[in-house]
Design a protein around this motif. Structure first.
Motif, mmCIF file in Angstrom:
data_model
loop_
_atom_site.group_PDB
_atom_site.id
_atom_site.type_symbol
_atom_site.label_atom_id
_atom_site.label_comp_id
_atom_site.label_asym_id
_atom_site.label_seq_id
_atom_site.Cartn_x
_atom_site.Cartn_y
_atom_site.Cartn_z
ATOM 1 N N GLU A 1 46.325 23.595 8.347
ATOM 2 C CA GLU A 1 45.909 24.846 7.746
ATOM 3 C C GLU A 1 47.096 25.542 7.087
ATOM 4 N N GLN A 2 46.784 26.405 6.129
ATOM 5 C CA GLN A 2 47.819 27.207 5.480
ATOM 6 C C GLN A 2 47.479 28.691 5.633
ATOM 7 N N CYS A 3 48.431 29.533 5.304
ATOM 8 C CA CYS A 3 48.192 30.979 5.381
ATOM 9 C C CYS A 3 47.632 31.434 4.031
ATOM 10 N N ILE A 4 46.377 31.873 4.034
ATOM 11 C CA ILE A 4 45.670 32.256 2.805
ATOM 12 C C ILE A 4 45.755 33.762 2.602
ATOM 13 N N ALA A 5 46.223 34.171 1.430
ATOM 14 C CA ALA A 5 46.347 35.595 1.117
ATOM 15 C C ALA A 5 45.064 36.145 0.498
ATOM 16 N N PHE A 6 44.869 37.441 0.653
ATOM 17 C CA PHE A 6 43.814 38.196 -0.014
ATOM 18 C C PHE A 6 42.420 37.652 0.297
ATOM 19 N N THR A 7 42.199 37.342 1.586
ATOM 20 C CA THR A 7 40.870 36.919 2.016
ATOM 21 C C THR A 7 40.001 38.150 2.235
ATOM 22 N N ASN A 8 38.735 37.925 2.541
ATOM 23 C CA ASN A 8 37.827 39.034 2.832
ATOM 24 C C ASN A 8 37.692 39.278 4.333
ATOM 25 N N CYS A 9 38.633 38.731 5.099
ATOM 26 C CA CYS A 9 38.648 38.979 6.537
ATOM 27 C C CYS A 9 39.409 40.271 6.823
ATOM 28 N N GLY A 10 39.116 40.874 7.950
ATOM 29 C CA GLY A 10 39.814 42.089 8.351
ATOM 30 C C GLY A 10 39.035 43.354 8.083
ATOM 31 N N GLY A 11 37.996 43.271 7.252
ATOM 32 C CA GLY A 11 37.111 44.406 7.027
ATOM 33 C C GLY A 11 37.665 45.524 6.173
ATOM 34 N N MET A 12 38.785 45.287 5.479
ATOM 35 C CA MET A 12 39.374 46.381 4.714
ATOM 36 C C MET A 12 39.169 46.240 3.207
ATOM 37 N N PHE A 13 39.098 45.008 2.713
ATOM 38 C CA PHE A 13 38.977 44.789 1.274
ATOM 39 C C PHE A 13 37.867 43.784 0.987
ATOM 40 N N ASN A 14 37.370 43.848 -0.214
ATOM 41 C CA ASN A 14 36.348 42.899 -0.659
ATOM 42 C C ASN A 14 36.827 42.280 -1.954
ATOM 43 N N PHE A 15 37.531 41.163 -1.838
ATOM 44 C CA PHE A 15 38.018 40.461 -3.019
ATOM 45 C C PHE A 15 36.912 39.601 -3.602
ATOM 46 N N MET A 16 36.849 39.571 -4.921
ATOM 47 C CA MET A 16 35.867 38.746 -5.605
ATOM 48 C C MET A 16 36.489 37.406 -5.978
ATOM 49 N N SER A 17 35.753 36.346 -5.737
ATOM 50 C CA SER A 17 36.273 35.008 -5.985
ATOM 51 C C SER A 17 36.262 34.673 -7.468
ATOM 52 N N ASN A 18 37.381 34.123 -7.941
ATOM 53 C CA ASN A 18 37.494 33.675 -9.328
ATOM 54 C C ASN A 18 37.067 32.217 -9.396
ATOM 55 N N PRO A 19 36.008 31.892 -10.151
ATOM 56 C CA PRO A 19 35.517 30.505 -10.183
ATOM 57 C C PRO A 19 36.540 29.515 -10.718
ATOM 58 N N ASN A 20 37.586 30.018 -11.371
ATOM 59 C CA ASN A 20 38.609 29.120 -11.908
ATOM 60 C C ASN A 20 39.721 28.818 -10.908
ATOM 61 N N VAL A 21 39.672 29.452 -9.734
ATOM 62 C CA VAL A 21 40.698 29.231 -8.710
ATOM 63 C C VAL A 21 40.218 28.153 -7.743
ATOM 64 N N GLU A 22 40.961 27.088 -7.616
ATOM 65 C CA GLU A 22 40.582 26.000 -6.727
ATOM 66 C C GLU A 22 40.566 26.500 -5.277
ATOM 67 N N GLY A 23 39.468 26.262 -4.590
ATOM 68 C CA GLY A 23 39.336 26.716 -3.212
ATOM 69 C C GLY A 23 38.817 28.128 -3.081
ATOM 70 N N GLY A 24 38.649 28.820 -4.225
ATOM 71 C CA GLY A 24 38.081 30.154 -4.217
ATOM 72 C C GLY A 24 39.104 31.259 -4.072
ATOM 73 N N GLY A 25 38.620 32.470 -4.164
ATOM 74 C CA GLY A 25 39.476 33.641 -4.025
ATOM 75 C C GLY A 25 39.991 34.160 -5.345
ATOM 76 N N PRO A 26 40.649 35.321 -5.317
ATOM 77 C CA PRO A 26 41.261 35.854 -6.542
ATOM 78 C C PRO A 26 42.536 35.081 -6.848
ATOM 79 N N ASP A 27 42.987 35.177 -8.079
ATOM 80 C CA ASP A 27 44.272 34.560 -8.438
ATOM 81 C C ASP A 27 45.394 35.402 -7.832
#
Length: 292
Positions: A1-27
């Motif tokens: 596993e790796q440390c993933i930044a800017f996830t939607n875990c933690g209940g504080m932020f809601n990042f929108m996934s960029n379809p162009n980012v491999e594996g999902g998430g914002p750039d």
């Protein structure tokens, strides 16, 4: 596993996934381009003169009483509203992400302070291979407002609830093949009634209209989308910022979301970059982490 930044875990932020980012998430680099040194009040006022970037965090800031703030509008290359959704202010419960409250807090003109009728969603129907492809190529995609694939070129289907048309911002569900929100979940928010009752979240007697206004039989009833009448689905889980009928698209900068949310004065602020550490979680990729 790796440390993933800017996830939607933690209940504080809601990042929108960029379809162009491999594996999902914002750039991640785009997110960091919004990090600037200064004070909270100046960024809420969108005052960027003299502000310096701090992509590496507060250690980049040298001024007295300066902090490193995220989601500023200081970089013309990136709009923070393209990847961050609703925020939770420091010390506050998460803001309600229902579409009702977005429109309600946006201070729209009274005659346009309403949820959209389902017929308006026809403006999001476009031809393509899948949702990701269509929403990434709106300029060249062919509209199919009837929902019929016969309007589309050979080999393409009519995709519902895309981000084309400039009226809605749907968030992609990583569990949906080809991207986009789950269409059946969207339809579960369709209810017959009047706009005012749904803005007041009055659902007593409202009947579902998954097939559109033809399901409604009451006088002066319309079929409205993104209501909170179905306990099985939260419209805030798939729809972001809306454009009211006849209005220009609402500014999706995080500054304006916080500004319009009427938070207590001492908490009406953008988050400092150090707070984003609460979104760092271990996993294989962003999609997997944010879904678990």
């Amino acid at each position: 596993e790796q440390c993933i930044a800017f996830t939607n875990c933690g209940g504080m932020f809601n990042f929108m996934s960029n379809p162009n980012v491999e594996g999902g998430g914002p750039d991640a680099e785009s997110v960091k381009k919004t990090f600037y040194c200064g004070t909270s009040w100046q960024f809420l006022e969108n005052i960027c003169d003299g502000a310096t970037p701090c992509p590496n965090g507060p250690n980049d800031c040298t001024g007295e009483e300066e902090g490193c703030f995220a989601f500023t509008g200081c970089n013309d290359e990136v709009d923070p509203g393209s990847f961050v959704g609703f925020l939770k202010a420091p010390g506050e419960e998460a803001l309600d992400t229902s579409a009702n409250d977005v429109l309600d807090s946006a201070a729209l003109p009274e005659e346009q302070d309403s949820l959209p009728e389902v017929t308006m969603l026809a403006d999001t129907y476009y031809c393509g291979v899948d949702w990701d492809t269509v929403s990434s190529n709106c300029d060249t995609a062919t509209p199919c407002p009837s929902g019929d694939a016969n309007e589309c070129p050979d080999g393409e289907q009519c995709i519902a609830f895309t981000n084309c048309g400039g009226k809605f911002n749907f968030m992609s569900d990583p569990n949906v093949e080809g991207g986009g929100p789950d269409a059946e979940s969207v339809k579960k928010t369709f209810y017959c009634g009047t706009s005012w009752q749904f803005l007041e979240n009055i659902c007593d007697g409202a009947t579902p209209c998954p097939n559109g206004p033809n399901d409604c039989t009451g006088e002066e009833e319309g079929c409205f989308a993104f209501t909170g009448c179905n306990d099985e689905v939260d419209p805030g889980s798939f729809v972001g910022f809306l454009k009211a009928p006849g209005e220009e698209a609402l500014d999706t900068s995080a500054n304006d979301v916080l500004d319009s949310a009427a938070l207590p004065e001492e908490q009406d602020s953008l988050p400092e970059v150090t707070m984003l550490a609460d979104t760092y979680y271990c996993g294989v990729d962003w999609d997997t982490v944010s879904s678990n």
